[in-house]
Scaffold this motif. Structure first.
Motif, PDB file in Angstrom:
ATOM      1  N   SER A   1      29.610 -28.610 -63.279  1.00  0.00           N
ATOM      2  CA  SER A   1      28.784 -29.625 -62.618  1.00  0.00           C
ATOM      3  C   SER A   1      27.594 -28.925 -61.981  1.00  0.00           C
ATOM      4  O   SER A   1      27.706 -27.807 -61.472  1.00  0.00           O
ATOM      5  CB  SER A   1      29.592 -30.362 -61.546  1.00  0.00           C
ATOM      6  OG  SER A   1      30.645 -31.092 -62.121  1.00  0.00           O
ATOM      7  N   ILE A   2      26.438 -29.580 -62.025  1.00  0.00           N
ATOM      8  CA  ILE A   2      25.227 -29.027 -61.418  1.00  0.00           C
ATOM      9  C   ILE A   2      24.621 -30.068 -60.494  1.00  0.00           C
ATOM     10  O   ILE A   2      24.321 -31.186 -60.917  1.00  0.00           O
ATOM     11  CB  ILE A   2      24.188 -28.596 -62.483  1.00  0.00           C
ATOM     12  CG1 ILE A   2      24.761 -27.510 -63.387  1.00  0.00           C
ATOM     13  CG2 ILE A   2      22.910 -28.118 -61.794  1.00  0.00           C
ATOM     14  CD1 ILE A   2      23.799 -27.041 -64.467  1.00  0.00           C
ATOM     15  N   SER A   3      24.471 -29.712 -59.234  1.00  0.00           N
ATOM     16  CA  SER A   3      23.793 -30.561 -58.254  1.00  0.00           C
ATOM     17  C   SER A   3      22.414 -29.991 -57.965  1.00  0.00           C
ATOM     18  O   SER A   3      22.273 -28.777 -57.748  1.00  0.00           O
ATOM     19  CB  SER A   3      24.597 -30.630 -56.950  1.00  0.00           C
ATOM     20  OG  SER A   3      25.884 -31.149 -57.180  1.00  0.00           O
ATOM     21  N   ILE A   4      21.397 -30.827 -57.989  1.00  0.00           N
ATOM     22  CA  ILE A   4      20.041 -30.396 -57.646  1.00  0.00           C
ATOM     23  C   ILE A   4      19.883 -30.498 -56.132  1.00  0.00           C
ATOM     24  O   ILE A   4      19.962 -31.586 -55.557  1.00  0.00           O
ATOM     25  CB  ILE A   4      18.985 -31.239 -58.373  1.00  0.00           C
ATOM     26  CG1 ILE A   4      19.115 -31.029 -59.893  1.00  0.00           C
ATOM     27  CG2 ILE A   4      17.584 -30.870 -57.893  1.00  0.00           C
ATOM     28  CD1 ILE A   4      18.185 -31.891 -60.707  1.00  0.00           C
ATOM     29  N   ILE A   5      19.700 -29.355 -55.480  1.00  0.00           N
ATOM     30  CA  ILE A   5      19.595 -29.302 -54.024  1.00  0.00           C
ATOM     31  C   ILE A   5      18.156 -29.509 -53.561  1.00  0.00           C
ATOM     32  O   ILE A   5      17.891 -30.162 -52.562  1.00  0.00           O
ATOM     33  CB  ILE A   5      20.130 -27.953 -53.492  1.00  0.00           C
ATOM     34  CG1 ILE A   5      21.559 -27.718 -53.994  1.00  0.00           C
ATOM     35  CG2 ILE A   5      20.068 -27.904 -51.966  1.00  0.00           C
ATOM     36  CD1 ILE A   5      22.544 -28.775 -53.567  1.00  0.00           C
ATOM     37  N   HIS A   6      17.218 -28.928 -54.304  1.00  0.00           N
ATOM     38  CA  HIS A   6      15.807 -28.990 -53.914  1.00  0.00           C
ATOM     39  C   HIS A   6      14.976 -28.672 -55.151  1.00  0.00           C
ATOM     40  O   HIS A   6      15.404 -27.913 -56.014  1.00  0.00           O
ATOM     41  CB  HIS A   6      15.522 -27.949 -52.823  1.00  0.00           C
ATOM     42  CG  HIS A   6      14.442 -28.352 -51.864  1.00  0.00           C
ATOM     43  ND1 HIS A   6      13.458 -29.264 -52.172  1.00  0.00           N
ATOM     44  CD2 HIS A   6      14.167 -27.946 -50.585  1.00  0.00           C
ATOM     45  CE1 HIS A   6      12.652 -29.405 -51.141  1.00  0.00           C
ATOM     46  NE2 HIS A   6      13.063 -28.620 -50.156  1.00  0.00           N
ATOM     47  N   ALA A   7      13.782 -29.269 -55.235  1.00  0.00           N
ATOM     48  CA  ALA A   7      12.926 -29.020 -56.398  1.00  0.00           C
ATOM     49  C   ALA A   7      11.464 -29.204 -56.031  1.00  0.00           C
ATOM     50  O   ALA A   7      11.133 -29.970 -55.120  1.00  0.00           O
ATOM     51  CB  ALA A   7      13.301 -29.955 -57.546  1.00  0.00           C
ATOM     52  N   LYS A   8      10.611 -28.485 -56.744  1.00  0.00           N
ATOM     53  CA  LYS A   8       9.171 -28.574 -56.499  1.00  0.00           C
ATOM     54  C   LYS A   8       8.434 -28.139 -57.757  1.00  0.00           C
ATOM     55  O   LYS A   8       8.807 -27.151 -58.391  1.00  0.00           O
ATOM     56  CB  LYS A   8       8.780 -27.663 -55.329  1.00  0.00           C
ATOM     57  CG  LYS A   8       7.317 -27.715 -54.923  1.00  0.00           C
ATOM     58  CD  LYS A   8       7.089 -26.818 -53.705  1.00  0.00           C
ATOM     59  CE  LYS A   8       5.671 -26.910 -53.194  1.00  0.00           C
ATOM     60  NZ  LYS A   8       5.473 -26.061 -52.007  1.00  0.00           N
TER      61      LYS A   8
END
Length: 340
Positions: free
Chosen positions: A289-296
């Motif tokens: 499973s992959i959770s996106i914590i922060h992105a820019k």
């Protein structure tokens, strides 16, 4: 052909206990119609360097050519003729407080021997260019900081220069006004074909404005390249720190403390791979499973640079296989320490 060519330029200032080298053996070139930026912390030598380009500061050594003409030995009328080709914008505007806006512009036109009978028409033209026609008879004290800088730009353009030097031209302005000034300079560059050299300590300005840029530290030009190259792959420590402050993602410690069972990763993309569906591909390929914590994602010179923080959970072997696969598809991958 380079519009400006600087070769091995140094500037020494004499002091009681010897001399101080404000600029040390700097070389770079600026092409016709280019916006070239010089970035560095306070005291790096940026302002001293840019003032050698119109000989407001004489270099102690080296060569400076404009349109292939050596300028370092110019004097008298030849020096005045050179400065007619070069406008300058200052950080603190330098307007004459007891003269109206029109009179400020007229002062520059008279100093440049602009034909007297054409000065009124030229003043109106300059004010239209910076969209301040209604301020013609006002005094500087009644203007906002952004309006003062617009007049500073109009004044610098009064005698139709070929080069515009900007010495920290936005550092006294707020964010919104800075954006307006940058858009105005871009329009001037595109519409009039004026070559611009812009110095600043604000890397965010460079990201939005510069075609190419150099980074200065302790009087030396330590790195140079396209703006995208500088942001996507900085080589020197100072440059990496500049870029890191501008592009970094900060995850609160309170969030990290809840991420106890998996791997917290920071991925950096660049160019054409930035928008690839990497995460969904990995989830389909491996039992994780992959959770996106922060992105820019930043767009610099119409090319993307992406930063993504993800949290992997699953069997240890599957996580390692997924991490190894992800690493092949990104520019940089690092593990974020949860306790840091």
């Amino acid at each position: 052909m380079a519009k400006i060519s600087v070769e091995h330029v140094s500037v020494d200032f004499k002091q009681k206990k010897g001399s101080f080298k404000a600029v040390s053996d700097v070389s770079f070139a600026v092409e016709q119609g280019e916006i070239y930026g010089i970035v560095g912390l306070s005291g790096a030598g940026k302002s001293t360097l840019v003032r050698t380009l119109n000989l407001l500061q004489a270099p102690s050594a080296g060569s400076i050519k404009i349109d292939e003409q050596e300028i370092t030995q110019l004097k008298g009328q030849d020096l005045r003729d050179l400065r007619q080709k070069i406008g300058m914008i200052f950080q603190h505007f330098n307007l004459i407080q007891n003269r109206t806006i029109a009179q400020n512009l007229a002062f520059s036109l008279k100093a440049g021997n602009y034909p007297a009978e054409k000065q009124k028409e030229r003043i109106d033209e300059l004010l239209r260019l910076v969209d301040l026609q209604e301020k013609k008879n006002d005094y500087p004290s009644s203007l906002s900081g952004g309006q003062k800088q617009r007049i500073g730009i109009a004044r610098a353009l009064a005698n139709q220069p070929e080069i515009l030097l900007c010495d920290e031209a936005t550092s006294a302005l707020d964010v919104e006004t800075t954006e307006e000034i940058l858009q105005l300079l871009q329009r001037i560059n595109q519409d009039l074909g004026i070559t611009i050299v812009f110095i600043t300590h604000e890397l965010d300005v460079g990201k939005r404005l510069f075609d190419r840029m150099g980074v200065m530290e302790a009087g030396t030009l330590i790195e140079e390249g396209s703006t995208y190259q500088i942001f996507s792959a900085p080589q020197q420590l100072v440059t990496r720190r500049f870029v890191s402050r501008n592009l970094s993602l900060s995850i609160p410690q309170e969030v990290k403390e809840h991420l106890t069972d998996g791997r917290l990763l920071e991925l950096r993309y660049q160019g054409e791979h930035t928008l690839d569906p990497l995460i969904s591909d990995m989830v389909q390929k491996w039992p994780i499973s992959i959770s996106i914590i922060h992105a820019k994602i930043e767009y610099i010179q119409q090319k993307a640079i992406g930063i993504l923080c993800i949290y992997l959970t699953g069997e240890e072997e599957a996580m390692q296989q997924a991490q190894d696969e992800i690493k092949k598809h990104v520019y940089q991958l690092r593990t974020v320490e949860k306790g840091a």
